[in-house]
Enzyme design. Structure first.
Site, PDB file in Angstrom:
ATOM      1  N   HIS A 101      -7.405  -5.947   0.947  1.00  0.00           N
ATOM      2  CA  HIS A 101      -6.209  -5.117   1.119  1.00  0.00           C
ATOM      3  C   HIS A 101      -5.331  -5.548   2.292  1.00  0.00           C
ATOM      4  CE1 HIS A 101      -4.071  -1.444   0.016  1.00  0.00           C
ATOM      5  NE2 HIS A 101      -4.021  -1.063   1.277  1.00  0.00           N
ATOM      6  N   ASP A 137     -10.058  -5.555  -3.120  1.00  0.00           N
ATOM      7  CA  ASP A 137      -9.371  -4.543  -2.297  1.00  0.00           C
ATOM      8  C   ASP A 137     -10.297  -3.337  -2.098  1.00  0.00           C
ATOM      9  OD1 ASP A 137      -7.670  -2.408  -1.439  1.00  0.00           O
ATOM     10  OD2 ASP A 137      -5.951  -3.507  -2.245  1.00  0.00           O
ATOM     11  N   SER A 141       0.842  -1.198   0.000  1.00  0.00           N
ATOM     12  CA  SER A 141       0.000   0.000   0.000  1.00  0.00           C
ATOM     13  C   SER A 141       0.884   1.258   0.000  1.00  0.00           C
ATOM     14  CB  SER A 141      -0.965  -0.063   1.197  1.00  0.00           C
ATOM     15  OG  SER A 141      -1.968   0.896   1.062  1.00  0.00           O
TER      16      SER A 141
END
Lengths: 278, 278
Positions: free
Chosen positions: B256, B224, B147
């Protein structure tokens, strides 16, 4: 039974459920790992994992690194919380009594007796519920645990061998009647009459009920900061005397935490898968 | 450099260190996994892992399930925190700015510029320190992240290809100049002149600097919840246009979180081990 979390993981799903427990007289949570086979409706063997002091239904799911190999083996993992929860529940005075410290027994003493019924919750209520809701192979259920949960796994297996076909533990409290954690918890939950404790003490149960399993697997670290609470040598002696095969592996350098558990979790899953598919 | 935690794990050690960082002008923590080979003094390749928003130096160590395979491969894992910490550090107004949200850049704007120098901290200070303190093979260091940390891994690799020989990412923020998280962070840390942002945007860096690595590995889940922040298609387009080989794997059902990361971490470690030992 309300699903409150779901995460795809190794082609299976890690889920958390909340539901009302009649035994605990409150809402309770558990988490479950369903391998791909189970998502497709195929019946799988299952292993209950009982966590240690201060843990929740999330601890093993996050820290033990079990899903990868459970997915490979097609094993369902069932992970209950470690005590009743909620504002109406007696809280306890510290991390080793009360919330997070249910000890997997039914308390008989006030103020604990109303909600602290983790034994019946696990072996009756949750045991039946997961078999109704998820594709678990009939009779193919094992149990394992860590520390207080290792005590839980060993004692529940010895109390209910018709319910659990395999049992293993990481750093279990083998003789709670003979260590500070167990003495404190049993005094509060069961009262001061020590003879009533023995029905909830793994070493005492092995002596009284004898050999019940083809093998029991226990891993223990020599660098465990709580080694003095655990007494693996007493379990070893009891198993030897009654002819119960025990594979007790003691490891240099490993401590009491989940970095230890993750290092050997694959062996435990393999052990249960083999015992449950015999 | 003070060791504040140590746990034996897969015959190696998971450790946490605290030290004073000149770049961050404060104490900082990082964790490191040393496989058995490293404990015995044998030089090993190493991979930096940069975590995402709200995470710390512990997150990957606990949740990514990387140690088992790192032990097998003989890889050292280096896990820094995600921002400066401490009471004197600007805190930010939410979880996506300030503490836990350093974005792996050197801030140029008040009140951030004094402490928020994660880029120099990672690529100079920590990079040099771990090579002095641990047996890392000269020049064999890779970088990966998740991320915000995937953004960090891609951008630091493109800025410092002489320092990082391999790069991979889980669900990276590929084009922070074009998504809400990045726009907010860059506006605060770098100011409103968008042309200054491009030096810290992976997609822009790929266009400006071209193909730098033999291969880049990126995994992304289709489930996600932050997919709109991540723009993997822009990274794919940029890599295709400059001739950078990109293995972008997009996976049905995965979200995610770390249950996604753990499902594919072995592939990333294998990728780095192969790239670093070429």
């Amino acid at each position: 039974m309300q699903q409150i979390q779901k995460n795809f993981c190794f082609d299976g799903e890690q889920r958390t459920y909340q539901w009302h427990s009649d035994q605990l007289q409150n809402d309770a949570k558990f988490s479950i790992y369903l391998p791909e086979q189970a998502l497709l409706g195929e019946a799988c063997p299952a292993v209950f994992y009982l966590a240690g002091l201060t843990c929740t239904e999330e601890t093993f799911a996050i820290k033990a690194h079990a899903q990868r190999f459970a997915a490979q083996l097609g094993l369902i993992l069932v992970m209950p919380d470690t005590s009743p929860r909620g504002e109406s529940v007696a809280q306890g005075d510290s991390w080793d009594l009360g919330l997070g410290a249910g000890f997997y027994i039914n308390a008989t003493q006030a103020p604990w007796a109303e909600h602290y019924r983790m034994e019946s919750y696990i072996v009756d209520e949750l045991y039946n519920a997961v078999q109704s809701h998820f594709p678990i192979q009939h009779g193919r259920i094992g149990i394992m645990g860590h520390s207080m949960g290792g005590h839980g796994a060993l004692t529940l297996a010895w109390k209910y061998p018709e319910k659990f076909k395999s049992v293993s533990a990481f750093a279990p409290i083998c003789a709670p009647s003979q260590c500070p954690w167990g003495e404190k918890a049993f005094t509060h939950y069961l009262g001061e009459a020590r003879d009533t404790w023995l029905a909830h003490d793994a070493v005492a149960l092995v002596y009284s009920k004898g050999a019940l399993f083809s093998e029991v697997l226990v891993d223990q670290g020599f660098a465990d900061q709580f080694y003095h609470q655990l007494n693996p040598q007493l379990l070893q002696k009891a198993c030897a005397e009654v002819g119960q095969k025990l594979t007790l592996r003691q490891h240099q350098h490993y401590d009491h935490g989940y970095y230890f558990i993750q290092s050997f979790i694959d062996d435990h899953l393999q052990f249960h898968a083999a015992e449950l598919t015999q």
